[in-house]
Write an enzyme that holds these catalytic residues in place. Structure first.
Site, PDB file in Angstrom:
ATOM      1  N   GLU A  36       0.874  -1.162   0.000  1.00 24.14           N
ATOM      2  CA  GLU A  36       0.000   0.000   0.000  1.00 24.14           C
ATOM      3  C   GLU A  36       0.919   1.221   0.000  1.00 24.14           C
ATOM      4  O   GLU A  36       1.813   1.316   0.844  1.00 24.14           O
ATOM      5  CB  GLU A  36      -0.870  -0.020   1.258  1.00 24.14           C
ATOM      6  CG  GLU A  36      -1.848   1.120   1.256  1.00 24.14           C
ATOM      7  CD  GLU A  36      -2.746   1.131   2.479  1.00 24.14           C
ATOM      8  OE1 GLU A  36      -2.674   0.204   3.308  1.00 24.14           O
ATOM      9  OE2 GLU A  36      -3.510   2.099   2.601  1.00 24.14           O
ATOM     10  N   ARG A 262       4.942 -12.809   9.699  1.00 20.27           N
ATOM     11  CA  ARG A 262       5.602 -11.507   9.528  1.00 20.27           C
ATOM     12  C   ARG A 262       6.999 -11.573  10.117  1.00 20.27           C
ATOM     13  O   ARG A 262       7.254 -12.332  11.044  1.00 20.27           O
ATOM     14  CB  ARG A 262       4.877 -10.432  10.349  1.00 20.27           C
ATOM     15  CG  ARG A 262       3.576  -9.975   9.880  1.00 20.27           C
ATOM     16  CD  ARG A 262       3.065  -8.896  10.826  1.00 20.27           C
ATOM     17  NE  ARG A 262       3.481  -7.576  10.401  1.00 20.27           N
ATOM     18  CZ  ARG A 262       2.867  -6.890   9.451  1.00 20.27           C
ATOM     19  NH1 ARG A 262       1.820  -7.383   8.831  1.00 20.27           N
ATOM     20  NH2 ARG A 262       3.280  -5.697   9.109  1.00 20.27           N
ATOM     21  N   LYS A 272       4.590   0.776   9.036  1.00 24.43           N
ATOM     22  CA  LYS A 272       4.691   2.053   8.327  1.00 24.43           C
ATOM     23  C   LYS A 272       4.040   3.174   9.126  1.00 24.43           C
ATOM     24  O   LYS A 272       4.533   4.290   9.158  1.00 24.43           O
ATOM     25  CB  LYS A 272       3.984   1.944   6.964  1.00 24.43           C
ATOM     26  CG  LYS A 272       4.824   1.297   5.898  1.00 24.43           C
ATOM     27  CD  LYS A 272       4.105   1.378   4.568  1.00 24.43           C
ATOM     28  CE  LYS A 272       3.604   0.023   4.150  1.00 24.43           C
ATOM     29  NZ  LYS A 272       2.317  -0.010   3.528  1.00 24.43           N
TER      30      LYS A 272
HETATM   31  P1  ATP Z   1       2.638  -1.891   7.610  1.00 22.69           P
HETATM   32  O1  ATP Z   1       1.925  -2.205   8.881  1.00 22.69           O
HETATM   33  O2  ATP Z   1       4.074  -1.610   7.826  1.00 22.69           O
HETATM   34  O3  ATP Z   1       1.955  -0.850   6.778  1.00 22.69           O
HETATM   35  P2  ATP Z   1       1.424  -3.692   5.855  1.00 22.69           P
HETATM   36  O4  ATP Z   1       1.336  -5.164   5.883  1.00 22.69           O
HETATM   37  O5  ATP Z   1       0.168  -2.949   6.106  1.00 22.69           O
HETATM   38  O6  ATP Z   1       2.567  -3.261   6.800  1.00 22.69           O
HETATM   39  P3  ATP Z   1       1.598  -3.428   3.053  1.00 22.69           P
HETATM   40  O7  ATP Z   1       2.071  -2.293   2.237  1.00 22.69           O
HETATM   41  O8  ATP Z   1       0.168  -3.767   3.013  1.00 22.69           O
HETATM   42  O9  ATP Z   1       2.050  -3.155   4.527  1.00 22.69           O
HETATM   43  O10 ATP Z   1       2.484  -4.721   2.767  1.00 22.69           O
HETATM   44  C1  ATP Z   1       2.834  -5.207   1.513  1.00 22.69           C
HETATM   45  C2  ATP Z   1       3.214  -6.646   1.676  1.00 22.69           C
HETATM   46  O11 ATP Z   1       4.303  -6.777   2.579  1.00 22.69           O
HETATM   47  C3  ATP Z   1       2.072  -7.438   2.244  1.00 22.69           C
HETATM   48  O12 ATP Z   1       1.950  -8.654   1.539  1.00 22.69           O
HETATM   49  C4  ATP Z   1       2.465  -7.664   3.673  1.00 22.69           C
HETATM   50  O13 ATP Z   1       1.918  -8.830   4.184  1.00 22.69           O
HETATM   51  C5  ATP Z   1       3.988  -7.703   3.582  1.00 22.69           C
HETATM   52  N1  ATP Z   1       4.593  -7.304   4.853  1.00 22.69           N
HETATM   53  C6  ATP Z   1       4.397  -6.158   5.530  1.00 22.69           C
HETATM   54  N2  ATP Z   1       5.066  -6.166   6.691  1.00 22.69           N
HETATM   55  C7  ATP Z   1       5.718  -7.348   6.754  1.00 22.69           C
HETATM   56  C8  ATP Z   1       6.570  -7.960   7.713  1.00 22.69           C
HETATM   57  N3  ATP Z   1       6.908  -7.354   8.851  1.00 22.69           N
HETATM   58  N4  ATP Z   1       7.050  -9.189   7.431  1.00 22.69           N
HETATM   59  C9  ATP Z   1       6.733  -9.808   6.283  1.00 22.69           C
HETATM   60  N5  ATP Z   1       5.938  -9.295   5.352  1.00 22.69           N
HETATM   61  C10 ATP Z   1       5.417  -8.073   5.568  1.00 22.69           C
HETATM   62 MG    MG Z   2      -1.422  -2.413   5.130  1.00 21.99          MG
END
Ligand code: ATP
Ligand code: MG
Length: 559
Positions: A36, A262, A272
């Site tokens: 995102e 994760r 983020k």
């Molecule tokens: P954040 O909470 O940092 O915004 P998010 O999962 O909401 O993390 P996204 O931009 O939706 O962020 O993530 C893109 C991809 O990266 C998704 O498939 C998500 O599952 C993966 N991802 C995000 N954080 C992690 C993590 N700590 N370990 C492994 N994969 C991750």
């Molecule tokens: Mg997200």
């Protein structure tokens, strides 16, 4: 990268191999990385990137880069650009063009109408609070919305009116008609669309209704022919909804969702939203502050793409969560740089040394290897002259037992140069040591002195042609093992006040007047340091950021 170059075998790879062997999977393997664009990527995303691109690579398939952009208020072009750059920098190539979930807004809208027509979705006018009350809890089933049995034609008209801008934010939503009594709360008539009067970075003001993630994601996957939709464990409970969406609209294929744990790192925040707070509140100097666990911060600090990929390999992919020691990440960069970093000398806290028996008008050029174990990296030249600098920490007036450095009437070797003995200490009016008078031994270049033994080897630079530099000594951003463990979100209370110590007036050997910007240096006996290009340009002399120390000395009182 070829399939052969992949070493770590993870459970997702095994699942796919099994499916291929049993004939359940035929054709290309297609994955996607779906960030995102609401912030910069962090080390957790690196794990997902390595996994998705790695799986595609292993099976000679493809991996798409798709921006999951259904929350226009939180997203921006800046984030999109940074994410593209980070994925490329990590060394991955996405298939075809960049994709956006917003590319499918028309398709999604049509599928939403299809669901309404099949009586599998309805427009609901409950407020958010009412909806929460109707939803029930883990123990209590939910109750049907009073709008659930609205006639199909009415829902269709309301949905079209929502799209046409006849309702305000929050007035109406489109909900899936699944099961308000389902033990899985995600299936209790989840929202598919909501009204948002917000300009979108890709679609401008075309839409005032935006689809929810759980509706958008499976359809975007299907539209792209994704075969394996890999996501983190928190989506496990959403999988039935993912499958429900795909079963109930006429998508071209049925991707399979597979969850993995994760990446959590101690002493580190990987969210983020929280990282954005550090930026917004000025606790760090932007998203690419070298202390940030963002890919751009790590790049700025001197991490190499190889070290991050190696780290992700070491961590592996599994179903069980857990926390990885950030020391492992530091180990990965140290190992990589130990092999690849050019060596150089930097005196962090200069102390002047005058060689009393070396002529003032003389100098000589000494030749040192760029890398002691790798002659192919070539040689470098440093100057030996009457006035030198050594590090203040390499001299004591009263040497403890087994002291390996300089002390009065004791000898040390200067790395790559001669052996010298300290004969006199010069002080200023306050009594501080400002200079050492030493005698060098002209018969010791590359050979041991006769009749005595130097304490050890220290680094140095010449006063005549060394170059002034500033050094940013970076350390961990948090001094608490799990900075965001408390629910109140007080992670800023755990910021390490010594995460940045700036040293002005350091001296580096002359070859670093214009430092390399492709890889950090190993400053001998100090650690790995990477040229900060922006600060170097603005300050007029080289500025280096410490990537990592030579050894893991965290919590051991070392530097
Ligand atoms: P954040 O909470 O940092 O915004 P998010 O999962 O909401 O993390 P996204 O931009 O939706 O962020 O993530 C893109 C991809 O990266 C998704 O498939 C998500 O599952 C993966 N991802 C995000 N954080 C992690 C993590 N700590 N370990 C492994 N994969 C991750
Ligand atoms: Mg997200």
């Amino acid at each position: 990268m070829s399939a052969e170059s992949k070493k770590a075998h993870n459970f997702i790879q095994s699942l796919i191999e099994d499916a291929i062997a049993k004939g359940e999977h035929t054709g290309k393997v297609v994955t996607r990385f779906p960030p995102e664009p609401n912030g910069y990527l962090h080390i957790g995303h690196a794990k997902s990137i390595c996994l998705n691109f790695g799986i595609a690579d292993t099976f000679d398939g493809e991996c798409n880069l798709r921006f999951d952009d259904t929350n226009p208020e939180k997203e921006s072009q800046e984030y999109i650009d940074s994410i593209k750059k980070d994925v490329e920098w990590l060394g991955y190539e996405w298939a075809g063009d960049i994709r956006f979930a917003s590319d499918y807004f028309d398709v999604l809208y049509n599928f939403a109408e299809e669901l309404i027509e099949k009586d599998k979705a309805y427009v609901c006018a409950l407020t958010a609070d009412e909806m929460a009350a109707y939803r029930g809890s883990l123990k209590e089933p939910g109750r049907n919305s009073p709008h659930r049995d609205r006639p199909v034609e009415e829902s269709l008209q309301l949905f079209r009116d929502m799209r046409a801008g006849k309702y305000q934010n929050g007035e109406l939503v489109l909900r899936a008609k699944i099961d308000m009594a389902s033990p899985n709360i995600n299936l209790r008539d989840p929202i598919l669309y909501r009204i948002r009067y917000a300009d979108h970075h890709q679609t401008g003001d075309k839409w005032c209704i935006y689809p929810m993630y759980d509706f958008t994601h499976p359809i975007s996957d299907a539209m792209e022919g994704i075969t394996h939709s890999l996501c983190t464990l928190e989506f496990e409970d959403h999988r039935p909804l993912y499958d429900w969406v795909l079963e109930n609209v006429s998508v071209p294929c049925q991707p399979r969702q597979i969850e993995f744990a994760r990446l959590n790192l101690n002493y580190t925040i990987t969210s983020k939203r929280k990282l954005k707070r550090l930026v917004d509140e000025g606790h760090v100097d932007g998203w690419n502050d070298p202390r940030m666990p963002t890919i751009s911060g790590m790049r700025h600090r001197g991490y190499t793409p190889e070290s991050i990929r190696t780290f992700c390999d070491m961590v592996g992919v599994n179903k069980a969560g857990g926390t990885v020691d950030v020391g492992m990440l530091e180990y990965a960069i140290r190992e990589d740089l130990n092999v690849r970093a050019p060596r150089a000398m930097c005196v962090m806290r200069p102390l002047k040394v005058t060689l009393t028996n070396y002529p003032a008008d003389k100098s000589e050029t000494l030749v040192l290897p760029v890398h002691p174990q790798n002659p192919e990296m070539g040689e470098r030249e440093v100057t030996w002259s009457q006035t030198l600098y050594i590090d203040r920490e390499d001299f004591v007036e009263e040497a403890p037992r087994k002291w390996k450095r300089l002390a009065p009437d004791q000898a040390v070797r200067l790395r790559g140069g001669y052996v010298m003995t300290c004969r006199e200490i010069i002080r200023d009016e306050r009594g501080d040591i400002v200079e050492l008078k030493c005698e060098y031994d002209p018969n010791t270049l590359g050979v041991n002195p006769e009749g005595y033994k130097p304490n050890g080897v220290i680094h140095w630079v010449s006063a005549t042609d060394s170059v002034e530099a500033d050094i940013n000594l970076y350390d961990r951003l948090f001094n608490h093992e799990s900075p965001d463990s408390d629910k109140e979100g007080n992670f800023v209370d755990h910021l390490n006040p010594e995460s940045l110590v700036v040293l002005k007036g350091a001296r580096v050997e002359k070859g670093l007047a214009e430092p390399r910007t492709d890889i950090p240096y190993q400053f001998e006996r100090e650690g790995y340091f990477f040229c900060d290009q922006a600060l170097t340009a603005s300050s007029g002399h080289p500025v280096f950021n410490r990537t990592v120390t030579l050894r893991d000395s965290w919590g051991k009182g070392g530097k």
